[in-house]
Motif scaffolding. Structure first.
Motif, PDB file in Angstrom:
ATOM      1  N   GLU A  17       0.813  -1.207   0.000  1.00 31.10           N
ATOM      2  CA  GLU A  17       0.000   0.000   0.000  1.00 31.10           C
ATOM      3  C   GLU A  17       0.856   1.271   0.000  1.00 31.10           C
ATOM      4  O   GLU A  17       0.374   2.348  -0.326  1.00 31.10           O
ATOM      5  CB  GLU A  17      -0.940   0.015   1.214  1.00 31.10           C
ATOM      6  CG  GLU A  17      -1.895  -1.171   1.256  1.00 31.10           C
ATOM      7  CD  GLU A  17      -2.838  -1.206   0.055  1.00 31.10           C
ATOM      8  OE1 GLU A  17      -3.360  -0.144  -0.333  1.00 31.10           O
ATOM      9  OE2 GLU A  17      -3.048  -2.309  -0.479  1.00 31.10           O
ATOM     10  N   ASP A  18       2.115   1.152   0.416  1.00 31.59           N
ATOM     11  CA  ASP A  18       3.010   2.311   0.429  1.00 31.59           C
ATOM     12  C   ASP A  18       3.455   2.648  -0.987  1.00 31.59           C
ATOM     13  O   ASP A  18       3.857   1.780  -1.743  1.00 31.59           O
ATOM     14  CB  ASP A  18       4.263   2.044   1.278  1.00 31.59           C
ATOM     15  CG  ASP A  18       3.980   2.139   2.757  1.00 31.59           C
ATOM     16  OD1 ASP A  18       2.915   2.648   3.142  1.00 31.59           O
ATOM     17  OD2 ASP A  18       4.842   1.698   3.532  1.00 31.59           O
ATOM     18  N   SER A  19       3.406   3.903  -1.317  1.00 31.65           N
ATOM     19  CA  SER A  19       3.881   4.369  -2.618  1.00 31.65           C
ATOM     20  C   SER A  19       5.378   4.611  -2.548  1.00 31.65           C
ATOM     21  O   SER A  19       5.883   5.188  -1.588  1.00 31.65           O
ATOM     22  CB  SER A  19       3.169   5.666  -2.995  1.00 31.65           C
ATOM     23  OG  SER A  19       3.784   6.247  -4.116  1.00 31.65           O
ATOM     24  N   TRP A  20       6.112   4.215  -3.567  1.00 30.95           N
ATOM     25  CA  TRP A  20       7.551   4.466  -3.612  1.00 30.95           C
ATOM     26  C   TRP A  20       7.820   5.946  -3.785  1.00 30.95           C
ATOM     27  O   TRP A  20       8.892   6.423  -3.489  1.00 30.95           O
ATOM     28  CB  TRP A  20       8.210   3.670  -4.714  1.00 30.95           C
ATOM     29  CG  TRP A  20       8.374   2.234  -4.372  1.00 30.95           C
ATOM     30  CD1 TRP A  20       7.808   1.588  -3.315  1.00 30.95           C
ATOM     31  CD2 TRP A  20       9.141   1.277  -5.050  1.00 30.95           C
ATOM     32  NE1 TRP A  20       8.174   0.277  -3.305  1.00 30.95           N
ATOM     33  CE2 TRP A  20       8.996   0.053  -4.374  1.00 30.95           C
ATOM     34  CE3 TRP A  20       9.932   1.312  -6.180  1.00 30.95           C
ATOM     35  CZ2 TRP A  20       9.629  -1.108  -4.780  1.00 30.95           C
ATOM     36  CZ3 TRP A  20      10.558   0.146  -6.580  1.00 30.95           C
ATOM     37  CH2 TRP A  20      10.407  -1.040  -5.888  1.00 30.95           C
ATOM     38  N   ASP A  21       6.836   6.706  -4.257  1.00 26.48           N
ATOM     39  CA  ASP A  21       7.012   8.145  -4.433  1.00 26.48           C
ATOM     40  C   ASP A  21       7.184   8.859  -3.092  1.00 26.48           C
ATOM     41  O   ASP A  21       7.663   9.964  -3.035  1.00 26.48           O
ATOM     42  CB  ASP A  21       5.817   8.751  -5.171  1.00 26.48           C
ATOM     43  CG  ASP A  21       5.715   8.236  -6.600  1.00 26.48           C
ATOM     44  OD1 ASP A  21       6.736   7.826  -7.165  1.00 26.48           O
ATOM     45  OD2 ASP A  21       4.597   8.233  -7.135  1.00 26.48           O
ATOM     46  N   ASP A  22       6.762   8.188  -1.999  1.00 23.27           N
ATOM     47  CA  ASP A  22       6.866   8.801  -0.668  1.00 23.27           C
ATOM     48  C   ASP A  22       8.292   8.808  -0.136  1.00 23.27           C
ATOM     49  O   ASP A  22       8.610   9.526   0.782  1.00 23.27           O
ATOM     50  CB  ASP A  22       5.980   8.045   0.337  1.00 23.27           C
ATOM     51  CG  ASP A  22       4.503   8.201  -0.002  1.00 23.27           C
ATOM     52  OD1 ASP A  22       4.145   9.143  -0.741  1.00 23.27           O
ATOM     53  OD2 ASP A  22       3.706   7.362   0.473  1.00 23.27           O
ATOM     54  N   TYR A  23       9.143   7.974  -0.716  1.00 24.27           N
ATOM     55  CA  TYR A  23      10.517   7.877  -0.233  1.00 24.27           C
ATOM     56  C   TYR A  23      11.414   8.848  -0.984  1.00 24.27           C
ATOM     57  O   TYR A  23      11.335   8.979  -2.198  1.00 24.27           O
ATOM     58  CB  TYR A  23      11.057   6.447  -0.413  1.00 24.27           C
ATOM     59  CG  TYR A  23      10.262   5.453   0.387  1.00 24.27           C
ATOM     60  CD1 TYR A  23      10.402   5.366   1.760  1.00 24.27           C
ATOM     61  CD2 TYR A  23       9.351   4.602  -0.246  1.00 24.27           C
ATOM     62  CE1 TYR A  23       9.660   4.453   2.493  1.00 24.27           C
ATOM     63  CE2 TYR A  23       8.619   3.683   0.487  1.00 24.27           C
ATOM     64  CZ  TYR A  23       8.779   3.617   1.858  1.00 24.27           C
ATOM     65  OH  TYR A  23       8.051   2.716   2.576  1.00 24.27           O
ATOM     66  N   GLU A  24      12.285   9.518  -0.245  1.00 26.81           N
ATOM     67  CA  GLU A  24      13.214  10.449  -0.878  1.00 26.81           C
ATOM     68  C   GLU A  24      14.362   9.676  -1.504  1.00 26.81           C
ATOM     69  O   GLU A  24      14.729   8.612  -1.038  1.00 26.81           O
ATOM     70  CB  GLU A  24      13.768  11.432   0.154  1.00 26.81           C
ATOM     71  CG  GLU A  24      12.740  12.434   0.632  1.00 26.81           C
ATOM     72  CD  GLU A  24      13.378  13.471   1.538  1.00 26.81           C
ATOM     73  OE1 GLU A  24      14.557  13.774   1.354  1.00 26.81           O
ATOM     74  OE2 GLU A  24      12.682  13.956   2.420  1.00 26.81           O
ATOM     75  N   ASP A  25      14.931  10.245  -2.553  1.00 28.71           N
ATOM     76  CA  ASP A  25      16.096   9.658  -3.189  1.00 28.71           C
ATOM     77  C   ASP A  25      17.223   9.629  -2.174  1.00 28.71           C
ATOM     78  O   ASP A  25      17.492  10.605  -1.490  1.00 28.71           O
ATOM     79  CB  ASP A  25      16.492  10.503  -4.400  1.00 28.71           C
ATOM     80  CG  ASP A  25      17.495   9.806  -5.290  1.00 28.71           C
ATOM     81  OD1 ASP A  25      17.522  10.122  -6.462  1.00 28.71           O
ATOM     82  OD2 ASP A  25      18.253   8.948  -4.797  1.00 28.71           O
ATOM     83  N   GLU A  26      17.938   8.512  -2.090  1.00 30.39           N
ATOM     84  CA  GLU A  26      19.000   8.359  -1.102  1.00 30.39           C
ATOM     85  C   GLU A  26      20.195   9.250  -1.380  1.00 30.39           C
ATOM     86  O   GLU A  26      20.992   9.507  -0.512  1.00 30.39           O
ATOM     87  CB  GLU A  26      19.429   6.889  -1.022  1.00 30.39           C
ATOM     88  CG  GLU A  26      18.342   6.010  -0.463  1.00 30.39           C
ATOM     89  CD  GLU A  26      18.727   4.546  -0.468  1.00 30.39           C
ATOM     90  OE1 GLU A  26      19.885   4.255  -0.797  1.00 30.39           O
ATOM     91  OE2 GLU A  26      17.895   3.714  -0.134  1.00 30.39           O
TER      92      GLU A  26
END
Length: 105
Positions: free
Chosen positions: A95-104
């Motif tokens: 259910e988590d969107s990958w768009d929510d994660y910042e680029d490392e």
């Protein structure tokens, strides 16, 4: 364009991130063992240690079976300059969107 920039534009960094679901752990481990056994360049001591490692860690088994070099072998007009990869067990929520994660980086 500056001289240095023209040099660097010949190189492309490709980032791939995947989440794999392990549905058949025993099958995965057997395949990793087979890959390790078939590696003629791996010394016997290292082979034994690798086999033990993949038996305990499914992420390591995946790392032995996936090779980013295979992704570009058939791509015309490119030569692989550098590659690295790793795998790790992660908690995954579809259910988590990958768009929510910042680029490392």
């Amino acid at each position: 364009m500056t001289e240095g920039l023209e040099e660097t534009t010949r190189y492309v960094r490709v980032r791939v991130e995947m989440v794999l679901e392990i549905t058949e752990p025993d099958e995965l481990i057997r395949a990793a063992w087979a890959r390790i056994e078939s590696d003629e360049l791996m010394p016997p001591e290292e082979r034994d240690q690798a086999a033990q490692t993949v038996s305990r860690d499914e992420a390591e088994a995946v790392a032995y079976l996936l090779d980013p070099v295979d992704l570009v072998t058939e791509v015309p007009g490119v030569i692989l300059a550098q590659a690295s990869w790793s795998s790790e067990l992660v908690a995954y929520d579809p259910e988590d969107s990958w768009d929510d994660y910042e680029d490392e980086d």
